[in-house]
Design a protein around this motif. Structure first.
Motif, PDB file in Angstrom:
ATOM      1  N   HIS B   3       0.838  -1.205   0.000  1.00 30.08           N
ATOM      2  CA  HIS B   3       0.000   0.000   0.000  1.00 30.08           C
ATOM      3  C   HIS B   3       0.871   1.254   0.000  1.00 30.08           C
ATOM      4  N   LYS B   5       1.118   5.383   1.097  1.00 34.78           N
ATOM      5  CA  LYS B   5       0.532   6.319   2.049  1.00 34.78           C
ATOM      6  C   LYS B   5      -0.297   7.369   1.320  1.00 34.78           C
ATOM      7  N   LYS B  22      -4.452   1.884   2.482  1.00 34.80           N
ATOM      8  CA  LYS B  22      -5.055   1.388   3.716  1.00 34.80           C
ATOM      9  C   LYS B  22      -5.304   2.571   4.650  1.00 34.80           C
ATOM     10  N   GLY B  23      -6.412   2.497   5.362  1.00 35.30           N
ATOM     11  CA  GLY B  23      -6.698   3.595   6.279  1.00 35.30           C
ATOM     12  C   GLY B  23      -8.035   3.399   6.954  1.00 35.30           C
ATOM     13  N   ASP B  38      -5.361   8.044   6.567  1.00 32.06           N
ATOM     14  CA  ASP B  38      -4.419   7.124   7.228  1.00 32.06           C
ATOM     15  C   ASP B  38      -3.472   7.856   8.177  1.00 32.06           C
ATOM     16  N   GLY B  39      -3.785   9.128   8.460  1.00 30.87           N
ATOM     17  CA  GLY B  39      -2.979   9.873   9.419  1.00 30.87           C
ATOM     18  C   GLY B  39      -1.740  10.517   8.825  1.00 30.87           C
ATOM     19  N   SER B  40      -1.390  10.158   7.594  1.00 31.02           N
ATOM     20  CA  SER B  40      -0.166  10.728   7.011  1.00 31.02           C
ATOM     21  C   SER B  40      -0.367  12.192   6.634  1.00 31.02           C
TER      22      SER B  40
END
Lengths: 481, 481
Positions: B3, B5, B22-23, B38-40
């Motif tokens: 995956h 980011k 993914k997240g 996903d927080g990135s």
């Protein structure tokens, strides 16, 4: 005139300029040559005093440990091993150091004596080098993670949760021992304590870091952790710094890749930045090893050892394979181990880890897939194992001379499996509601590890006692300074 | 497929490639559009689900908070405010999130509710932004000092010394409340405690850092510190992170220069790196301020306020000048201050600090040269002051909306003056032998300051309660998680 740091003076090729330096006298030879150090580098700058035109009284005050300010001309040096020196025109004593009383004499002191003088040992070459290396390693840790999009998380130091079970905890309290508030049943009434509950010093930030990884994706901690264990060894501290990355969607293989890449990066960074300090520490180690019988000496010098780690893959070995190797090993057959390895399931002692790393594989080793019942509750249970031989997705990284430097795992992401495990171990679900929430809502595969920072500093500096790689060590019966 | 980011997907202009992400689902609209995070980054990527060819059962499980893995084609987006989106070919639910039970609904929650769910609040836009900013600020701190040749020092958390006097301390002990070991006189026998003496959690690493500055030259700490004070305010924590640089040969002016340069650097670094998060927080603050009466709203937006700090010199004002200004101020004359300023020597309250910063100077202010008797024992006594008007070389930096963000001083380097001061304040010399050694041997002018990291994060994020800028706040009656 603004003073210039000695590291900058030594790197300066523009001689014949007027400069000022400030620092501490390391030695004063022949009433003429000051070796001046200001901590910016392990190297001293030579300051040549015109002793014929300097008052006798001033010359007498140029003693080891004294703080001085010198001004003069930066000259090409005639002396060996130094490019430049200062021809002093003016010297001012900033702070005296009575040669009779100053504990740090220009001679070799025992490490034990220096530990008792931890506030002054930093004035020696060895501790200056160690602590500069430690600082550089710290920065490398942050840089590694930040460059890769990890977020630094400050997990709590005071914790109301004691379920991690990594070790004995220190109590944190504002309650008095005399006239302690009590409940009607005579128990200590923690409701009247500062936090309204029993609190301890954290043994790990992992559980809290997991909650952050399940939102920010990639996080790491780097902070102090504590063990109230009466371990008076050269490898244990009651207070030490730990690095704990935690990554959403990483399985155990990705976790091992991360740990290996991380360790290599921070060592490489430090080898590149701290060449002079490491060369000094390499020499120091060599001298120290000369005291030992030949058989106990390292085969490699410090820098060779560091480069060996950088140049070789860590050997990945399952616990099951390791047990086979150990069971058939010479020290096991000759009953040289204190704990003989007889069957699968045995917990590995440091003698076994050392055998694997130092004798068998002769390189850093990652052991993985440990028996479930010797590892923590939150580790991911492997599927399709034989009954009685359940394993978890744990990994430990073992280093030569150090032993365990990293402990990590893929975490159990399945709520039902986790709850069942907690029940079996009597870990109260109600106290861990917040941890279980990460599995109740949007759970996913994730992994992380903990690296004991001081063990890494030990490895990189070649020191052998963990009390010598942290400024003010905390150990049983010792919290001075 | 590995995956990618979301931050990298959103910055990717190479469309039409097959990607996996993914997240966690933030929202799911029209049975078709997933906003995936996903927080990135604060931004979500839109994932367009082919709902006609996706099983009904899967669609139902795409709920707020669920963890999912999507694979599909990266396409130029037709939607507003996003460059690319994923046309989903395959979606896998990694972890469900029961929409009925998930506490973090896609709506506005109160900050108090989110504090009670500190393990989940990080899944909101606001807390994601705050903690990314916090992480970036942390790194800026290290980078600033490391680039300038400062060494990071980990001063002890558990301390046997309580002379710093910065505040009430928490006790650290391994002794039991029941059957506490006692001496013959009936006192608690701390010799039987883990460290063989009474120990507390540190309130400051300054004294230990000074010993290192007197050898390494320039050092800094960045670690947790503690106050066992029952201050239930929006500005106080029982556990908070502090940055404490200490520099040999710096006088108070150099100390002020360092503090101002440092603060500007870390803010600039964060403004440069966290643009999207800060824009979000700016908008958030704007919305919040709409609730307030016009007169109480900020004149500047968050980014204007940050840039104002970057673009203007901090106003340096002596305590004596400040007292004159305050004495003649309208609120003092109209008796609007709770503590009226009548004469020189008064301790400044936060109402006075706020008046100076927010009304009078309208910029960050550095107050210096405070009366000796309202400041700590280790501060450098000024020479040539009037009797009864002795001052010390202390400085506080005051920020709009925050109050004191930095407290620092030039340290008393003269052994005799220091010892006399300690005697007057009943600070036991024998416990401070190591601290006094720095003045006995090679003493020199030196200075440093402490910056409360959470107050800096408050300022940069525009948040108003300090509990919202640290992951798991510790305050009276609260040590959950």
């Amino acid at each position: 005139m603004k003073h210039i740091k000695i590291i900058d003076l030594l790197n300066n090729t523009k001689t014949l300029q007027e400069v000022t330096a400030k620092g501490w006298v390391r030695t004063f030879r022949n009433n003429q040559f000051i070796a001046l150090n200001d901590g910016s580098t392990i190297h001293n700058i030579q300051c040549v005093v015109d002793f014929e035109n300097t008052p006798e009284d001033t010359l007498k005050r140029i003693t080891t440990g004294a703080a001085v300010c010198v001004s003069g001309t930066l000259m090409e040096s005639q002396g060996k091993g130094q490019s430049v020196e200062i021809q002093v025109k003016k010297i001012e004593i900033l702070g005296d150091s009575d040669a009779e009383k100053y504990p740090i004499q220009p001679k070799k002191h025992s490490l034990e004596f220096l530990r008792e003088n931890a506030h002054l040992r930093i004035r020696t070459n060895a501790f200056g080098a160690i602590m500069r290396v430690r600082s550089t390693l710290s920065f490398a840790v942050h840089q590694y993670f930040q460059e890769r999009g990890f977020y630094y998380v400050n997990t709590p130091i005071i914790t109301g949760s004691d379920a991690e079970g990594a070790g004995e905890m220190f109590k944190v309290t504002a309650l008095p021992f005399d006239g302690t508030p009590r409940t009607e049943e005579g128990k200590v009434n923690y409701k009247e304590d500062f936090f309204g509950k029993e609190t301890n010093l954290t043994v790990s930030g992992q559980l809290e870091a997991e909650t952050y990884a399940m939102a920010l994706g990639q996080v790491y901690t780097f902070g102090p952790t504590f063990r109230a264990e009466n371990s008076n060894t050269s490898r244990h501290l009651a207070e030490f710094w730990m690095i704990e990355p935690e990554v959403a969607f990483n399985d155990l293989d990705a976790n091992m890749d991360l740990a290996e890449d991380f360790i290599k990066y921070v060592i490489k960074y430090t080898v590149d930045k701290c060449g002079d300090d490491l060369k000094f520490l390499e020499q120091r180690l060599l001298e120290e090893e000369k005291q030992k019988p030949q058989a106990e000496r390292s085969e490699m010098s410090l820098l060779e050892k560091l480069n060996f780690v950088l140049d070789n893959n860590f050997k990945r070995v399952s616990y099951t394979e390791a047990i086979d190797i150990l069971r058939n090993s010479t020290p096991n057959k000759k009953k040289k181990f204190n704990y003989l390895i007889e069957e699968w399931g045995a917990d590995l002692q440091s003698e076994h880890e050392r055998f694997l790393v130092e004798k068998h594989f002769k390189c850093p080793v990652i052991l993985f897939d440990y028996p479930a019942n010797i590892k923590a509750f939150y580790m991911r249970l492997n599927e399709n194992t034989e009954p009685g031989k359940e394993t978890v997705r744990a990994m430990d990284i073992l280093f030569p001379g150090i032993g365990e430097i990293v402990g990590g795992s893929q975490r159990e992401e399945r709520l039902d499996v986790l709850v069942e495990k907690m029940k079996a171990l009597n870990i109260p679900e109600e106290e861990m509601w917040w941890y279980l929430d990460t599995r109740r809502f949007g759970s996913a595969v994730h992994s992380g590890f903990g690296l004991g920072f001081e063990r890494l500093v030990l490895f990189v500096t070649g020191m052998t006692n963990i009390r010598d790689v942290i400024p003010f060590p905390r150990t049983p019966q010792n919290a001075e300074f």
